[in-house]
Write a protein that holds these residues in place. Structure first.
Motif, PDB file in Angstrom:
ATOM      1  N   PRO A  50      11.912 108.334  46.143  1.00 46.31           N
ATOM      2  CA  PRO A  50      11.145 109.272  46.971  1.00 46.31           C
ATOM      3  C   PRO A  50       9.915 108.687  47.645  1.00 46.31           C
ATOM      4  O   PRO A  50       9.590 109.065  48.768  1.00 46.31           O
ATOM      5  CB  PRO A  50      10.770 110.382  45.982  1.00 46.31           C
ATOM      6  CG  PRO A  50      10.904 109.756  44.622  1.00 46.31           C
ATOM      7  CD  PRO A  50      11.994 108.757  44.744  1.00 46.31           C
ATOM      8  N   GLU A  51       9.200 107.779  46.977  1.00 44.45           N
ATOM      9  CA  GLU A  51       7.974 107.246  47.576  1.00 44.45           C
ATOM     10  C   GLU A  51       8.286 106.379  48.794  1.00 44.45           C
ATOM     11  O   GLU A  51       7.661 106.518  49.850  1.00 44.45           O
ATOM     12  CB  GLU A  51       7.190 106.436  46.534  1.00 44.45           C
ATOM     13  CG  GLU A  51       6.600 107.283  45.421  1.00 44.45           C
ATOM     14  CD  GLU A  51       5.716 106.476  44.493  1.00 44.45           C
ATOM     15  OE1 GLU A  51       5.451 105.292  44.825  1.00 44.45           O
ATOM     16  OE2 GLU A  51       5.302 107.023  43.463  1.00 44.45           O
ATOM     17  N   VAL A  52       9.254 105.482  48.640  1.00 46.14           N
ATOM     18  CA  VAL A  52       9.644 104.632  49.767  1.00 46.14           C
ATOM     19  C   VAL A  52      10.279 105.486  50.861  1.00 46.14           C
ATOM     20  O   VAL A  52      10.013 105.285  52.053  1.00 46.14           O
ATOM     21  CB  VAL A  52      10.624 103.533  49.322  1.00 46.14           C
ATOM     22  CG1 VAL A  52      11.078 102.699  50.520  1.00 46.14           C
ATOM     23  CG2 VAL A  52       9.971 102.638  48.278  1.00 46.14           C
ATOM     24  N   ALA A  53      11.098 106.446  50.458  1.00 47.55           N
ATOM     25  CA  ALA A  53      11.738 107.339  51.433  1.00 47.55           C
ATOM     26  C   ALA A  53      10.702 108.075  52.264  1.00 47.55           C
ATOM     27  O   ALA A  53      10.875 108.255  53.476  1.00 47.55           O
ATOM     28  CB  ALA A  53      12.650 108.329  50.721  1.00 47.55           C
ATOM     29  N   ALA A  54       9.608 108.494  51.634  1.00 49.45           N
ATOM     30  CA  ALA A  54       8.553 109.208  52.359  1.00 49.45           C
ATOM     31  C   ALA A  54       7.889 108.301  53.389  1.00 49.45           C
ATOM     32  O   ALA A  54       7.586 108.728  54.512  1.00 49.45           O
ATOM     33  CB  ALA A  54       7.518 109.748  51.377  1.00 49.45           C
TER      34      ALA A  54
END
Length: 221
Positions: A50-54
């Motif tokens: 989720p962090e990289v995706a954001a």
């Protein structure tokens, strides 16, 4: 894809029937490219967390806002120039990739990911003349074309560089930019697009293009 849709904005001014039909096919192909890229992006987002995706989504949204703004506020000539600069660059990349593949370089297997890129590259070469044709038909001008190409390529290149930094960090590597793999073999083709006599219609598609279009599914998955 957003900027390329603007080619339809002056569709009624295109007096060449063949070019008008090419524009319609071009937009249909780009819509399919956009859908498949969205699918690939979703897979990458899921795998990287989720962090990289954001981070990636924020950069993708920034590019999308730029294109929407260009369509809303820039002239048709500006958008036609952007589209041509983008297509000149991707055609050089695609031809280089196909030439390397024909020599047994590059891809070592031909799975779903490689099929997607081969199909996309083949279609970039197939519709290489459309954006150039629209610009020359409706506007024209060598110096403007050079400026437009440089403007488009710098804008998109900076976006890719930002995405690359995020992906490198996600894999535990320094956020150090690297020259793309196609550059060593394709830079001469790329710089040739700035020549005053450049005409993408004069580019002979590698034989592999026809083979890919005949054998890779229309909607690779």
């Amino acid at each position: 894809f957003g900027v390329k849709k603007s080619l339809l904005a002056r569709f009624d001014r295109i007096t060449d029937p063949a070019l008008a039909l090419d524009v319609q096919h071009f937009i249909q192909q780009e819509a399919q490219h956009h859908k498949n890229h969205a699918r690939v992006n979703a897979v990458i987002h899921e795998r990287l967390g989720p962090e990289v995706a954001a981070e990636l989504k924020a950069l993708e949204d920034r590019l999308d806002r730029d294109y929407r703004r260009y369509n809303a506020t820039k002239s048709h000539r500006f958008n036609a120039l952007y589209a041509e600069g983008f297509e000149a660059m991707t055609c050089a990349m695609a031809v280089s990739m196909m030439e390397r593949a024909a020599k047994g370089e590059g891809f070592r297997r031909f799975g779903a990911w490689q099929q997607l890129w081969a199909w996309h590259a083949a279609e970039e070469i197939e519709h290489r003349t459309v954006a150039f044709g629209v610009y020359e038909h409706l506007h024209g001008g060598y110096l403007r074309r050079v400026w437009g190409s440089a403007r488009a390529q710098l804008h998109f290149g900076l976006c890719v560089a930002r995405l690359e930094r995020v992906l490198l960090a996600a894999h535990g590597q320094p956020r150090k930019l690297r020259m793309p793999s196609w550059w060593q073999h394709g830079r001469r083709r790329f710089f040739a697009t700035y020549h005053w006599r450049y005409d993408p219609a004069a580019i002979e598609p590698p034989a592999l293009v026809g083979m890919v279009l005949a054998n890779v599914p229309t909607n690779p998955s």
